[in-house]
Motif scaffolding. Structure first.
Motif, mmCIF file in Angstrom:
data_model
loop_
_atom_site.group_PDB
_atom_site.id
_atom_site.type_symbol
_atom_site.label_atom_id
_atom_site.label_comp_id
_atom_site.label_asym_id
_atom_site.label_seq_id
_atom_site.Cartn_x
_atom_site.Cartn_y
_atom_site.Cartn_z
ATOM 1 N N MET A 167 1.555 6.848 -6.690
ATOM 2 C CA MET A 167 0.187 7.698 -7.205
ATOM 3 C C MET A 167 0.642 9.142 -6.901
ATOM 4 N N SER A 168 1.255 9.608 -5.786
ATOM 5 C CA SER A 168 1.675 10.981 -5.469
ATOM 6 C C SER A 168 2.400 11.542 -6.653
ATOM 7 N N GLU A 188 -5.271 2.754 -10.867
ATOM 8 C CA GLU A 188 -4.733 4.068 -10.629
ATOM 9 C C GLU A 188 -3.344 4.100 -11.566
ATOM 10 N N LYS A 203 0.910 -1.083 0.097
ATOM 11 C CA LYS A 203 -0.058 -0.134 0.002
ATOM 12 C C LYS A 203 0.869 1.155 0.227
ATOM 13 N N ASN A 204 1.905 1.278 1.091
ATOM 14 C CA ASN A 204 2.738 2.514 0.990
ATOM 15 C C ASN A 204 3.399 3.008 -0.226
ATOM 16 N N TYR A 232 -2.919 -2.346 -8.056
ATOM 17 C CA TYR A 232 -3.521 -1.005 -8.086
ATOM 18 C C TYR A 232 -3.560 -0.509 -9.475
ATOM 19 N N GLU A 243 0.977 4.305 -2.622
ATOM 20 C CA GLU A 243 0.538 5.605 -2.517
ATOM 21 C C GLU A 243 1.891 6.501 -3.101
ATOM 22 N N GLN A 244 2.977 6.044 -2.745
ATOM 23 C CA GLN A 244 4.195 7.005 -3.370
ATOM 24 C C GLN A 244 4.011 7.098 -4.872
#
Ligand code: HEM
Ligand code: SF4
Ligand code: SF4
Lengths: 263, 501
Positions: free
Chosen positions: B442-443, B471, B435-436, B468, B439-440
């Motif tokens: 994605m950002s 996205e 997950k982490n 994922y 998220e990285q």
């Protein structure tokens, strides 16, 4: 006399037990380097870094080393833990020096014995209060932080409570004149202990309890997580030390390692 | 029992993976759920136990395995005794952040082993028992330990947070070794090790298979560049030995192609030895003696080279860590006397810096490239600035974007230590573990993410194309040398494969 027997027991267990534990660690080899990079390039650098890391505690240093990338939330622990350890250190030193010189240790700074005694008492009082406060903080944190609470065993509370008990009794004796123990009384008792001619304890229940708990602490010390006071240097050294002789390294390209264009 | 110090058994037979003894292992490849405890009494010697597992033996097996490891590893002893339960490691671990399971906090994970340590190896545990958190070994307890120890990706991020410097990766590594002797091992890891024993690489590639693949890759190269670029196998008089990761041949052929282009452009007489097409060393993750032997095997094979001066290790992070950090201490000081062992990144820097290969940054104009620092490369072996340096040379200004946190504080992708199970339940778990990292991504929203690590490529591809997908599906996972290969201008070839046009 029970208190004397226990005192001797505590001294022996502590001063034999701790080196024995450390010796047990030393006996086992470290099979290969465990360095965490980026590591200091020399052994001296590693030594300094280990000391800094140990005595200032890691979380805050991370902020200094690497302020741009670190986003940890360790400061709540750091403040409590650091205040606790610093005041503990001051108090341990204070006990040794203060009782050893009857509170005249600051005369080497050129002040009169009277002032020195006052300074010593003031410092003791202040760090004693900080010690108790920080311990209360650590205790509350352990209890109310839901995650730290799950990871704690009974003993983790008990140790904090034990040290809290010791420090509260110390503060009580300091602040309540009826129970005050003079430096020379304590010195006489300790001298008696070490010259194997034990003298009677001062007739002071709080002092007796204070001493009793300290002895418990000393006896428990080598068997407990309090061995972290030695283990921290071992563990830190293992992940900080970088011995180029032990690894395959070709530093002829090391200019790249100093390259910081990417930052 | 003490086989780890046994020099004789530690030696390899000449072609050790053809050893008769090892054939029996095939009978153990059963069951398809990787995170279900898999029965394997010991990894070395690699043969199944003849009598079925007996639960009453559990305690003695466990304690003897634990005692042996404790006697040989200072780190484990120190780590077991000096954790203060302060909780500083709480936010360090991506597995906890991803799954939200308390047992995935490093200290809680380590406590699964520490509780037994306290019971069997400390005075306080023997006397005070549950108050200090000591517990007796049970089958249930071991299952729990198994489940959580195999979720640790041994990324070592927690050791940066811990005020004591406790490296939970070491604890899980030796914990897994103890588990193996009690009969628990992940089937995936087991099968990788068996295929390592049988064929000398992780992907069960035989020499004919290898030749086929290489032929195919050469055709690809010809098609792409219009130049005859060879991938030489077993040319014993070459100057440079390249030790690839076996996944480079099938799963990420772009990496192999990139290497071929670079070597061709630099005019180096290079080769690959068909005996060692695997840098990786799964022994690092779960069994120290296997690590020693796999490492020894690589050394033995490199020493067959006649003219060779330099051995270049491919894009495999844990392989490089074992090579760099461990070889000399576990297999002898003499190792680097004859050869230079360098990482591919170092070689690239040398070639680019000295102008031997010319790169054209304009190929990557208008794209967004980011770098994932694999844990074993950055934290474990110090390759931190090097890839950034290479990227600064091959990318135009402003194309490279950092993720935060980066460098040695980067988040592990979640696939470290070979967590690549592919049965349905484990896949759900892997999505959570990453997950982490997702998220990285994605950002930053990159077009290309550079991952210098074979397991990392597998797992990051899984993140962006499966876990994922919604996205991140447009992100391409590439090795560093892929990008370098495509930026080479020395020989004419059509526009870079990933140019946006
Ligand atoms: C060289 C000496 C020492 C060093 C470097 C050291 C370091 C540390 C560190 C880094 C922590 C982490 C947690 C925190 O920040 O609170 C800690 C916790 C702790 N230390 Fe020490 N320590 C030392 C000596 C001692 C001694 C002598 C005692 C007790 C007699 C002690 C008692 C404790 C306790 C009880 C905790 C747990 C605090 C809590 O409950 O959160 N330490 N120590
Ligand atoms: S090594 Fe990585 S995965 Fe394992 S406990 Fe530490 S932070 Fe978590
Ligand atoms: S940070 Fe280190 S000492 Fe603190 S609880 Fe975690 S492992 Fe233990």
């Amino acid at each position: 006399m029970v208190s004397n027997v226990l005192s001797y027991l505590a001294i022996v267990v502590f001063f034999v037990g701790v080196p024995l534990q450390v010796y047990r660690w030393m006996k086992a080899p470290v099979v290969y380097p465990l360095t965490d990079f980026p590591a200091p390039k020399t052994a001296e650098g590693a030594f300094i870094k280990v000391l800094l890391d140990s005595f200032l505690f890691r979380p805050i240093l991370l902020k200094i080393y690497n302020s741009t990338v670190y986003s940890g939330k360790g400061t709540d622990l750091w403040i409590g833990g650091w205040v606790f350890h610093v005041s503990l250190a001051l108090i341990i030193i204070g006990h040794i020096v203060g009782i050893g010189t009857l509170g005249h240790q600051f005369t080497i700074l050129g002040v009169s014995p009277e002032t020195s005694l006052h300074m010593s008492e003031l410092l003791g009082t202040v760090s004693g209060i900080f010690l108790s406060l920080s311990l209360i903080y650590l205790l509350l944190r352990r209890f109310f932080n839901p995650i730290v609470r799950v990871m704690s065993d009974g003993i983790d509370y008990l140790i904090v409570l034990l040290i809290l008990g010791i420090s509260c009794m110390g503060n009580f004796m300091r602040l309540n004149p009826t129970y005050e123990v003079e430096y020379d009384v304590a010195q006489r008792w300790i001298m008696g202990l070490f010259t194997l001619h034990p003298v009677a304890l001062p007739d002071n229940p709080i002092f007796t309890w204070h001493l009793f708990l300290v002895e418990i602490l000393l006896i428990y010390f080598p068997f407990s997580k309090l061995m972290h006071s030695c283990g921290i240097f071992f563990a830190r050294w293992m992940i900080t030390n970088y011995d180029p002789k032990k690894v395959m390294v070709f530093d002829w390209r090391s200019k790249v390692c100093e390259w910081t264009g990417g930052k | 029992m003490n086989f780890d110090r046994n020099e004789e058994q530690g030696r390899f037979p000449q072609r050790w993976w053809e050893d008769e003894r090892l054939k029996t292992v095939q009978t153990m490849d059963k069951g398809d759920k990787h995170l279900v405890p898999f029965f394997a009494p010991k990894i070395y010697p690699l043969e199944p136990m003849d009598k079925p597992f007996d639960e009453t033996e559990l305690e003695s097996r466990f304690v003897s395995a634990f005692a042996r490891i404790l006697a040989e590893h200072r780190q484990l002893k120190v780590y077991m005794e000096s954790c203060v339960k302060c909780g500083a490691c709480m936010n360090a671990c991506h597995t906890y952040q991803g799954t939200g399971e308390l047992r995935n906090i490093p200290v809680m994970r380590a406590d699964l082993l520490r509780r037994y340590y306290k019971k069997y190896f400390t005075t306080q545990g023997a006397i005070l028992g549950p108050i200090v958190g000591a517990e007796k070994v049970t089958l249930e307890g071991l299952k729990e330990m198994y489940y959580y120890f195999y979720q640790c990706s041994q990324c070592r991020r927690c050791s940066y947070y811990c005020p004591m410097g406790i490296d939970t990766a070491e604890i899980t590594r030796y914990g897994r070794e103890i588990l193996i002797q009690c009969g628990f091992v992940s089937q995936f890891h087991w099968s990788v090790l068996t295929s390592m024993w049988k064929t000398g690489n992780h992907m069960v590639i035989t020499k004919p298979g290898l030749m086929d693949t290489v032929e195919f890759l050469e055709e690809e190269l010809k098609e792409e560049t219009g130049v005859d670029i060879k991938i030489p196998i077993d040319e014993w008089d070459a100057d440079l030995l390249y030790n690839p990761s076996s996944a480079d041949f099938f799963a990420y052929p772009d990496t192999m192609i990139g290497v071929a282009k670079v070597m061709h452009a630099a005019g180096i007489k290079w080769t690959i030895s068909s005996d060692i097409i695997e840098t990786g060393n799964f022994g690092l993750f779960l069994h120290e003696n296997t690590m020693r032997m796999l490492n020894k095997r690589l050394i033995d094979q490199t020493f067959k080279m006649k003219n060779c001066k330099e051995v270049v290790l491919g894009e495999c992070a844990h392989g490089w860590r074992t090579w760099k950090m461990m070889t000399k201490t576990i297999n002898g000081e003499w190792v680097d006397k004859k050869f230079h062992y360098v990482h591919l990144v170092h070689k690239l820097i040398e070639l680019i810096d000295s102008g031997i290969i010319k790169v054209d940054p304009s190929r990557y104009e208008g794209m967004k490239v980011t770098l994932h620092d694999s844990c074993n490369n950055s934290r474990g072996a110090g390759i931190i600035e090097e890839p950034r340096y290479v990227l600064s040379k091959i990318l135009p200004d402003g194309v490279f974007t950092e993720m935060t946190p980066n460098r040695e504080m980067n988040w592990c992708c979640g696939g470290g230590s070979g967590i690549l199970w592919d049965d349905p339940e484990s896949i759900n778990l892997r999505v959570k573990l990453s997950k982490n990292k997702a998220e990285q991504y994605m950002s930053v929203d990159p077009d290309i993410a550079v991952v210098i690590c074979s397991i990392g490529k597998a797992h990051n591809s899984f993140i962006v194309h499966e876990g994922y997908k919604k996205e991140l599906d447009h992100v391409k996972i590439k090795g560093l040398v892929d990008l370098v290969g495509d930026a080479i201008v020395d020989f004419p070839f059509p526009a870079g494969k990933y140019a946006k046009s």
